[in-house]
Design a protein around this motif. Structure first.
Motif, PDB file in Angstrom:
ATOM      1  N   ARG A   1       0.958  -1.234   0.126  1.00 11.98           N
ATOM      2  CA  ARG A   1       0.118   0.079   0.080  1.00 11.98           C
ATOM      3  C   ARG A   1       0.961   1.189   0.017  1.00 11.98           C
ATOM      4  N   CYS A   2       0.531   2.431  -0.534  1.00 13.71           N
ATOM      5  CA  CYS A   2       1.225   3.658  -0.794  1.00 13.71           C
ATOM      6  C   CYS A   2       1.021   4.300   0.376  1.00 13.71           C
ATOM      7  N   ILE A   3       2.012   4.682   1.140  1.00 13.91           N
ATOM      8  CA  ILE A   3       2.012   5.589   2.428  1.00 13.91           C
ATOM      9  C   ILE A   3       1.274   6.897   2.107  1.00 13.91           C
ATOM     10  N   ALA A   4       1.621   7.440   0.893  1.00  9.56           N
ATOM     11  CA  ALA A   4       1.309   8.821   0.315  1.00  9.56           C
ATOM     12  C   ALA A   4      -0.265   9.083   0.092  1.00  9.56           C
ATOM     13  N   CYS A   5      -0.764   8.106  -0.779  1.00 15.20           N
ATOM     14  CA  CYS A   5      -2.264   8.153  -1.115  1.00 15.20           C
ATOM     15  C   CYS A   5      -3.330   6.972  -0.749  1.00 15.20           C
ATOM     16  N   GLY A   6      -2.472   6.021  -0.007  1.00 17.40           N
ATOM     17  CA  GLY A   6      -3.320   5.012   0.393  1.00 17.40           C
ATOM     18  C   GLY A   6      -3.699   3.741  -0.773  1.00 17.40           C
ATOM     19  N   TYR A   7      -3.364   3.935  -1.949  1.00 15.97           N
ATOM     20  CA  TYR A   7      -3.594   3.083  -2.885  1.00 15.97           C
ATOM     21  C   TYR A   7      -2.952   1.663  -2.747  1.00 15.97           C
ATOM     22  N   TYR A   8      -3.715   0.635  -2.914  1.00 18.17           N
ATOM     23  CA  TYR A   8      -3.159  -0.555  -2.867  1.00 18.17           C
ATOM     24  C   TYR A   8      -2.706  -1.170  -4.254  1.00 18.17           C
TER      25      TYR A   8
ATOM     26  N   ALA B   1       7.013   1.764  -7.493  1.00 18.87           N
ATOM     27  CA  ALA B   1       6.570   2.972  -7.227  1.00 18.87           C
ATOM     28  C   ALA B   1       4.878   2.847  -7.273  1.00 18.87           C
ATOM     29  N   CYS B   2       4.207   3.518  -6.767  1.00 18.53           N
ATOM     30  CA  CYS B   2       2.709   3.616  -6.583  1.00 18.53           C
ATOM     31  C   CYS B   2       2.197   3.770  -8.303  1.00 18.53           C
ATOM     32  N   ASP B   3       1.196   3.031  -8.532  1.00 20.52           N
ATOM     33  CA  ASP B   3       0.671   2.906  -9.668  1.00 20.52           C
ATOM     34  C   ASP B   3      -0.213   4.187  -9.868  1.00 20.52           C
ATOM     35  N   ALA B   4      -0.940   4.690  -8.595  1.00 18.60           N
ATOM     36  CA  ALA B   4      -1.776   5.775  -8.729  1.00 18.60           C
ATOM     37  C   ALA B   4      -0.829   7.101  -8.456  1.00 18.60           C
ATOM     38  N   CYS B   5       0.119   7.339  -7.688  1.00 22.87           N
ATOM     39  CA  CYS B   5       0.792   8.606  -7.648  1.00 22.87           C
ATOM     40  C   CYS B   5       2.404   8.807  -7.821  1.00 22.87           C
ATOM     41  N   LEU B   6       2.852   7.645  -8.195  1.00 22.63           N
ATOM     42  CA  LEU B   6       4.366   7.466  -8.307  1.00 22.63           C
ATOM     43  C   LEU B   6       5.253   7.345  -7.313  1.00 22.63           C
TER      44      LEU B   6
HETATM   45 ZN    ZN Z   1       0.080   6.625  -4.254  1.00 20.82          ZN
END
Ligand code: ZN
Lengths: 136, 396
Positions: free
Chosen positions: A29-36, A43-48
């Protein structure tokens, strides 16, 4: 007959397989945006963002789709065919999908939308998360 | 309408023999198809100064030995005497076979070369690859989230998507049966088709064995060894050649970001396929209603339904109704896969679709000819995964 394929954990995926060994289902899970993110990403698929950690999830979801494989040409599953694959959409996030098997005895009960819950299959040196139909 | 409309043309088509398993290596089949295409265009090999292909293995892990599993640009340079100085080449790795055709059109318009040879060579490998020789196969990388559950075959991924489509729109296998029977009927009029001499009924479809439920044997294309080649040039040069030109009116490629990055998730098909279709129709200055036929990719049968919707031939969720009542037959309002598709001509990975679009608009489609056909589209790929397409017309 060949044994079923053994995952080769890498630095990205090791926490997933280590948690499975303890019968826990975790998703990155992304700490920055919460996306799984699944499979785990660098790197997070939603916010990098690169600040990602593994969190335990409920292990509950619904059957997104399913298929019954009849061809005897899937490595490690030659003797098992026909066998059922389901794709599970986890409750935590839309389109957070995981692949699983169902026992062939569930053939008449497998439907899109059916609630499922994670279980764990001991497979020699590894433990594989497997979803099972949640009995009402 | 764009400035590229009608400025290039396809002027030659060449087929190798198309068989279940050829005695000849793939490289020689490709050379034969290339020679046939150059000859069909009425050119000499020494006039070919541009080369392009899409040299992908038939499936991941199938091997990529040049001249055996794939046929690269360099293989053709080394095995077919062409122009002394090849001025342009491109080996495209995304989209599908229409993508190198699009690149060739751009190169011709830019003046980078005069006559381009395009080919797609397809090999049917022996069985499935084995991961290792003894003990359990290892599943590294992204395979570790698919292989331990035995979900690694493309047909399983298509079955998962089609199951979802049926659920979402209340479709049944009747739609796929209608497509498969239509394609077989057309293949019975195509002497190059693998199933040229074998008819198929709706009952044959429903009696065929399961591959990955809900997909059966006749929902899968027929793997073959073979190659199709085309010759392209500028519209000006095309007018002096022996065949009527098939002008390239427009093109598009899938470019929408995919939310799921998973092949089998149906949900992206309208958005991703639509990103191709919008560019296709805008550049051609034409729309779905202007098409005299549609050659829509059918490596697995449901892809044709998804394209009918994503490209705007019918509304979302209605392709399963559209394909009935003779609408997609040769004599129907929108003939689909008039040559038999990959399902019945053979797995040529979209090149059969393009060759047939060319034949139809140049009125060289034999017994399958649609009267006065002027504009036909050929679209490759599965909309939720990837794709590229062109519109060809009989006038520039
Ligand atoms: Zn993210």
């Amino acid at each position: 007959m060949q044994a079923k394929p053994i995952p080769v954990p890498d630095e990205l995926t090791r926490p997933f397989w280590e948690a499975a060994r303890e019968h826990r289902l975790v998703v990155q899970r992304c700490i920055a945006c919460g996306y799984y993110n699944h499979p785990p990403r660098s790197a997070c698929d939603a916010c990098l963002a690169q600040q990602l950690r593994f969190e335990q999830v409920s292990g509950q979801g619904r059957i997104y789709s399913f298929t019954v494989m009849h061809q005897r040409d899937v490595p490690g599953f030659e003797a098992e065919a026909p066998f059922i694959n389901i794709v599970v959409e986890l409750n935590e996030q839309p389109m957070l999908l995981m692949v699983s098997n169902l026992p062939f005895s569930e053939r008449e009960r497998v439907r899109i939308g059916t609630p499922v819950k994670v279980d764990f299959e001991e497979r020699g040196e590894i433990v594989v998360p497997q979803f099972r139909i949640l009995d009402p | 309408m764009s400035s590229t409309r009608g400025r290039t043309a396809i002027v030659g088509i060449g087929y190798s023999e198309i068989t279940r398993r050829s005695e000849k290596p793939l490289g020689l089949l490709a050379v034969a198809a290339c020679r046939a295409a150059i000859d069909d265009a009425g050119l000499d090999p020494s006039q070919i100064d541009g080369l392009t292909t899409y040299p992908e293995s038939p499936f991941a892990g199938a091997g990529n030995r040049d001249g055996i599993d794939v046929v690269s640009v360099m293989y053709i340079v080394n095995h077919l005497p062409l122009a002394a100085d090849i001025r342009w080449y491109a080996q495209i790795e995304t989209g599908m076979i229409a993508s190198p055709i699009i690149e060739a059109a751009n190169a011709l318009i830019a003046g980078a070369c005069e006559y381009v040879l395009v080919w797609r060579a397809m090999h049917r490998p022996e069985g499935r690859p084995r991961v290792g020789t003894s003990g359990a196969p290892r599943a590294p990388g992204e395979a570790q989230f698919m292989a331990p559950w035995g979900c690694t075959s493309i047909v399983q991924w298509h079955a998962l998507a089609w199951q979802r489509y049926m659920h979402r729109y209340g479709a049944t296998r009747e739609a796929l049966a209608a497509l498969a029977v239509n394609s077989r009927r057309n293949a019975n009029l195509n002497p190059r088709a693998f199933f040229y001499t074998q008819p198929m009924t709706r009952d044959d479809y429903f009696n065929s064995r399961w591959i990955a439920e809900p997909l059966c044997l006749y929902d899968c294309d027929v793997p073959v060894d073979g190659c199709v080649a085309l010759v392209m040039t500028t519209a000006e040069r095309a007018r002096d050649l022996k065949n009527p030109p098939a002008y390239i009116a427009g093109w598009g490629q899938n470019t929408a970001p995919r939310r799921t990055l998973l092949h089998y998730a149906l949900d992206d098909y309208m958005e991703c396929g639509g990103s191709l279709a919008r560019k296709l129709w805008r550049s051609a200055g034409l729309g779905p209603a202007d098409m005299d036929a549609a050659e829509l990719y059918d490596g697995f049968n449901p892809s044709t339904l998804y394209w009918l919707e994503a490209a705007g031939f019918c509304r979302q969720g209605e392709a399963c109704i559209f394909v009935h009542d003779g609408r997609i037959a040769l004599e129907g309002e929108l003939p689909v896969n008039t040559f038999g598709g990959s399902l019945s001509e053979g797995r040529l990975h979209g090149m059969g679709h393009i060759a047939e679009a060319v034949r139809q608009v140049t009125h060289r489609a034999e017994q399958r000819q649609i009267k006065d056909a002027e504009a036909v589209c050929a679209i490759d790929g599965s909309p939720m995964l990837r794709g590229s397409g062109i519109v060809v017309t009989s006038s520039p």
